[in-house]
Design an enzyme around this catalytic site. Structure first.
Site, short mmCIF file in Angstrom:
data_model
loop_
_atom_site.label_atom_id
_atom_site.label_comp_id
_atom_site.label_asym_id
_atom_site.label_seq_id
_atom_site.Cartn_x
_atom_site.Cartn_y
_atom_site.Cartn_z
N TYR A 112 0.16 -1.07 -0.10
CA TYR A 112 0.21 -0.22 0.03
C TYR A 112 0.89 1.34 -0.10
O TYR A 112 0.70 1.75 -0.88
CB TYR A 112 -1.02 -0.20 1.51
CG TYR A 112 -1.93 1.03 1.40
CD1 TYR A 112 -2.85 1.41 0.43
CD2 TYR A 112 -1.28 2.24 2.28
CE1 TYR A 112 -4.21 2.25 1.04
CE2 TYR A 112 -2.33 3.47 2.24
CZ TYR A 112 -2.97 3.36 1.95
OH TYR A 112 -4.51 4.83 1.68
N LYS A 137 1.22 3.86 -3.01
CA LYS A 137 0.99 5.95 -2.61
C LYS A 137 2.56 6.60 -3.47
O LYS A 137 2.61 7.33 -3.46
CB LYS A 137 1.31 5.48 -0.94
CG LYS A 137 0.29 5.78 -0.70
CD LYS A 137 -0.32 5.69 0.76
CE LYS A 137 -0.70 7.06 1.42
NZ LYS A 137 -0.06 7.11 2.45
N TRP A 187 -5.99 9.49 8.17
CA TRP A 187 -7.00 8.79 9.29
C TRP A 187 -8.24 9.62 8.56
O TRP A 187 -8.46 9.98 9.51
CB TRP A 187 -6.46 8.93 10.50
CG TRP A 187 -6.16 7.64 11.16
CD1 TRP A 187 -5.00 7.35 10.94
CD2 TRP A 187 -6.35 7.74 12.54
NE1 TRP A 187 -4.34 6.23 11.81
CE2 TRP A 187 -4.63 6.27 13.04
CE3 TRP A 187 -6.80 7.28 13.72
CZ2 TRP A 187 -4.76 5.61 14.48
CZ3 TRP A 187 -6.45 6.87 14.57
CH2 TRP A 187 -5.92 5.62 14.90
#
Length: 174
Positions: free
Chosen positions: A28, A32, A53
């Protein structure tokens, strides 16, 4: 609120001048980083906004899941070993608009910026506070997993202090 530091459990590194030493620790995180590199390689004005978050009343999120479960149960056990910075999607949208406006005036402001909410909390503390704000009665039991957990380490060791060229333009977003 613009914070002059970054939180990410997917990238580890430290500031060297204005750039991060980029070492993704997961697939992941690598995806990015590849996206960021692609934006930079395309050339032209750009603003890459790193955040953490993300929560909103729309879509799927930890917050919506917890509120749904909190209405159905009297008690939830939630991990308390992961520390992060919840960031409202609306504040991120405002920051993106301000960055875009700034870039139309001064393309030298192109770059990577770190934006997050406040305060630093665990998943358990975040859920507890949101239950309180929603008037819920669900109790939260903190769970500290019995296995070694590098996730918390990533959250704290990645904290680096940088000065964003857009900090004055972004200001406080609430």
């Amino acid at each position: 609120m613009l914070r002059n530091h970054a939180h990410s459990r997917h990238l580890r590194g430290r500031i060297a001048g204005n750039s991060f030493l980029q070492r993704p620790v997961s697939v992941y995180g690598l995806s990015k980083l590849q996206g960021e590199l692609g934006v930079r390689a395309a050339g032209g004005p750009h603003g890459i906004l790193r955040t953490s978050w993300v929560f909103s009343a729309h879509g799927y999120s930890f917050l919506k899941t917890m509120l749904r479960l909190g209405r159905k149960r009297n008690k939830l056990t939630i991990v308390s070993d992961q520390i992060g910075v919840p960031t409202p999607a609306g504040a991120i949208a405002k920051a993106c608009l301000r960055i875009a406006d700034a870039l139309t005036c001064d393309v030298s402001l192109s770059g990577t910026y770190h934006f997050s909410g406040t305060p630093d909390v665990s998943w358990a503390d975040f859920a507890c506070e949101k239950f309180r704000q929603a008037g819920g009665t669900c109790q939260v039991q903190n769970l500290i997993p019995p296995w070694p957990n590098d996730r918390k380490i990533y959250g704290w060791t990645v904290r680096t202090y940088t000065v964003s060229a857009l900090s004055g333009l972004i200001g406080t977003l609430k």
